[in-house]
Design a protein around this motif. Structure first.
Motif, PDB file in Angstrom:
ATOM      1  N   THR A   1       9.702   2.892  -4.243  1.00 46.55           N
ATOM      2  CA  THR A   1       8.618   2.434  -5.117  1.00 46.55           C
ATOM      3  C   THR A   1       9.124   1.524  -6.228  1.00 46.55           C
ATOM      4  OG1 THR A   1       8.821   4.563  -6.290  1.00 46.55           O
ATOM      5  CG2 THR A   1       7.029   4.347  -4.683  1.00 46.55           C
TER       6      THR A   1
ATOM      7  N   ASP B   1       5.450  11.652  -3.826  1.00 43.00           N
ATOM      8  CA  ASP B   1       4.080  11.121  -3.829  1.00 43.00           C
ATOM      9  C   ASP B   1       4.134   9.711  -4.406  1.00 43.00           C
ATOM     10  OD1 ASP B   1       1.444  10.389  -4.520  1.00 43.00           O
ATOM     11  OD2 ASP B   1       0.852  12.463  -4.889  1.00 43.00           O
ATOM     12  N   VAL B   2       4.045   8.702  -3.542  1.00 44.18           N
ATOM     13  CA  VAL B   2       4.247   7.327  -3.997  1.00 44.18           C
ATOM     14  C   VAL B   2       3.169   6.889  -4.990  1.00 44.18           C
ATOM     15  CG1 VAL B   2       5.551   6.653  -1.950  1.00 44.18           C
ATOM     16  CG2 VAL B   2       3.081   6.333  -1.979  1.00 44.18           C
ATOM     17  N   ASP B   3       1.948   7.336  -4.795  1.00 47.66           N
ATOM     18  CA  ASP B   3       0.892   6.985  -5.748  1.00 47.66           C
ATOM     19  C   ASP B   3       1.169   7.583  -7.118  1.00 47.66           C
ATOM     20  OD1 ASP B   3      -0.785   5.394  -4.098  1.00 47.66           O
ATOM     21  OD2 ASP B   3      -1.604   7.188  -3.163  1.00 47.66           O
TER      22      ASP B   3
ATOM     23  N   THR C   1       0.838  -1.182   0.000  1.00 52.26           N
ATOM     24  CA  THR C   1       0.000   0.000   0.000  1.00 52.26           C
ATOM     25  C   THR C   1       0.882   1.245   0.000  1.00 52.26           C
ATOM     26  OG1 THR C   1      -0.057   0.172   2.410  1.00 52.26           O
ATOM     27  CG2 THR C   1      -1.727  -1.239   1.351  1.00 52.26           C
ATOM     28  N   ALA C   2       0.255   2.387  -0.250  1.00 55.73           N
ATOM     29  CA  ALA C   2       1.003   3.644  -0.245  1.00 55.73           C
ATOM     30  C   ALA C   2       1.652   3.878   1.117  1.00 55.73           C
ATOM     31  CB  ALA C   2       0.084   4.801  -0.612  1.00 55.73           C
TER      32      ALA C   2
ATOM     33  N   LYS D   1       5.595   4.296   1.983  1.00 52.75           N
ATOM     34  CA  LYS D   1       6.114   5.459   2.707  1.00 52.75           C
ATOM     35  C   LYS D   1       6.959   5.014   3.894  1.00 52.75           C
ATOM     36  CE  LYS D   1       2.370   8.621   1.418  1.00 52.75           C
ATOM     37  NZ  LYS D   1       1.174   9.363   1.902  1.00 52.75           N
TER      38      LYS D   1
ATOM     39  N   GLN E   1       7.958  -2.301  -5.302  1.00 53.55           N
ATOM     40  CA  GLN E   1       6.673  -2.444  -5.965  1.00 53.55           C
ATOM     41  C   GLN E   1       6.797  -2.679  -7.468  1.00 53.55           C
ATOM     42  OE1 GLN E   1       3.896  -2.575  -4.263  1.00 53.55           O
ATOM     43  NE2 GLN E   1       2.366  -2.575  -5.887  1.00 53.55           N
TER      44      GLN E   1
ATOM     45  N   ASP F   1      11.972   7.974  -1.986  1.00 55.87           N
ATOM     46  CA  ASP F   1      10.639   7.537  -2.408  1.00 55.87           C
ATOM     47  C   ASP F   1      10.684   6.900  -3.795  1.00 55.87           C
ATOM     48  OD1 ASP F   1       8.983   8.756  -0.140  1.00 55.87           O
ATOM     49  OD2 ASP F   1      10.110  10.476  -0.876  1.00 55.87           O
TER      50      ASP F   1
END
Length: 276
Positions: free
Chosen positions: A41, A211-213, A2-3, A7, A45, A37
């Protein structure tokens, strides 16, 4: 992940960076912290990798073109299990595995030795072209610094990537606005960056690099682009997460003292607690 989980990973990476640099008494905190970050990510991910088989032929590749930000890469590799976390305490020590710049012959998980700025995109192009010739579907990610893009070889490599239609290359530009001598616009202005990369026939995506998203969405967008390479211009803060380092060019290449390290870790641990 998840975000929030990503983080948390980025926060751990930032803590590792400080914990490495204090005993080393040298290194580059500013640009390592700004990229946490992005690296979190990618490694936790986006990238297809396997720490149990670092040389897996079908893995995605990562090139840290701004090799002086090695601590951010070393932390991610240790957290992913490529080597024991205890190795982080040997940063920049003679005879130890983790030197000031990444060494692919000594450090599991490092796909390219880097240090001399401006060369990473050329190496990434070679990897991506090899994938095309071998009919492989792995992707190549390369992290550039915004001071680094003043190097002419970057733009030669940009032309080559577009010419060979290397849509399996994704560059990420850590756009924190500062380099060792001050503001990038003052030292050697490279603006307008987005327009220049578009003129070199790249697909350009601009995001908040913390902003990871937004970062994950940018990777997904780049993956869908066919016939041309993509670059993600990620706006970041030099020294992100440590109040006295943020937006300060003086922290480009100076390690914190023991007392400064304690203060930095205190701030980062408070941030982690606020993440829940």
């Amino acid at each position: 992940m998840t975000a929030i989980e990503l983080k948390r990973v980025a926060n751990v990476i930032r803590q590792d960076i400080i914990s490495m640099l204090v005993p080393a008494k040298s290194g580059h905190p500013g640009g390592s912290l700004s990229a946490a970050d992005i690296v979190a990510t990618l490694f936790f991910q986006e990238m297809r990798i396997n720490s149990e088989d670092p040389l897996w032929a079908d893995r995605d590749r990562f090139v840290l073109s701004k090799g002086h930000a090695a601590p951010v890469l070393y932390s991610a590799l240790a957290e992913k299990g490529y080597f024991p976390k205890e190795e982080l305490q040997g940063l920049r020590q003679t005879g130890r595995m983790l030197q000031g710049h990444p060494d692919m012959k000594r450090t599991p998980g490092v796909d390219m030795s880097t240090g001399s700025l401006g060369q990473g995109l050329s190496a990434a192009n070679g990897m991506a072209l090899a994938a095309k010739l071998d009919a492989k579907d792995y992707r190549v990610f390369v992290l550039l610094g915004d001071g680094e893009v003043a190097e002419g070889q970057v733009w030669e490599a940009a032309m080559a990537a577009a010419h060979y239609k290397l849509d399996n290359v994704t560059a990420i530009l850590d756009f924190n606005g500062l380099q060792i001598d001050g503001a990038t616009d003052s030292v050697m202005c490279s603006a307008p960056l987005a327009e220049k990369w578009r003129a070199f026939c790249w697909h350009v995506i601009e995001v908040d690099g913390h902003d990871v998203d937004a970062l994950l969405a940018a990777y997904a967008e780049a993956k869908q682009v066919k016939g041309k390479p993509s670059i993600i211009i990620a706006k970041t803060v030099k020294g992100k997460g440590v109040s006295f380092m943020e937006n300060q060019a003086g922290w480009h290449g100076n390690a914190p003292s023991v007392e400064q390290g304690e203060q930095a870790l205190k701030e980062l641990r408070e941030e982690a607690a606020n993440l829940g």
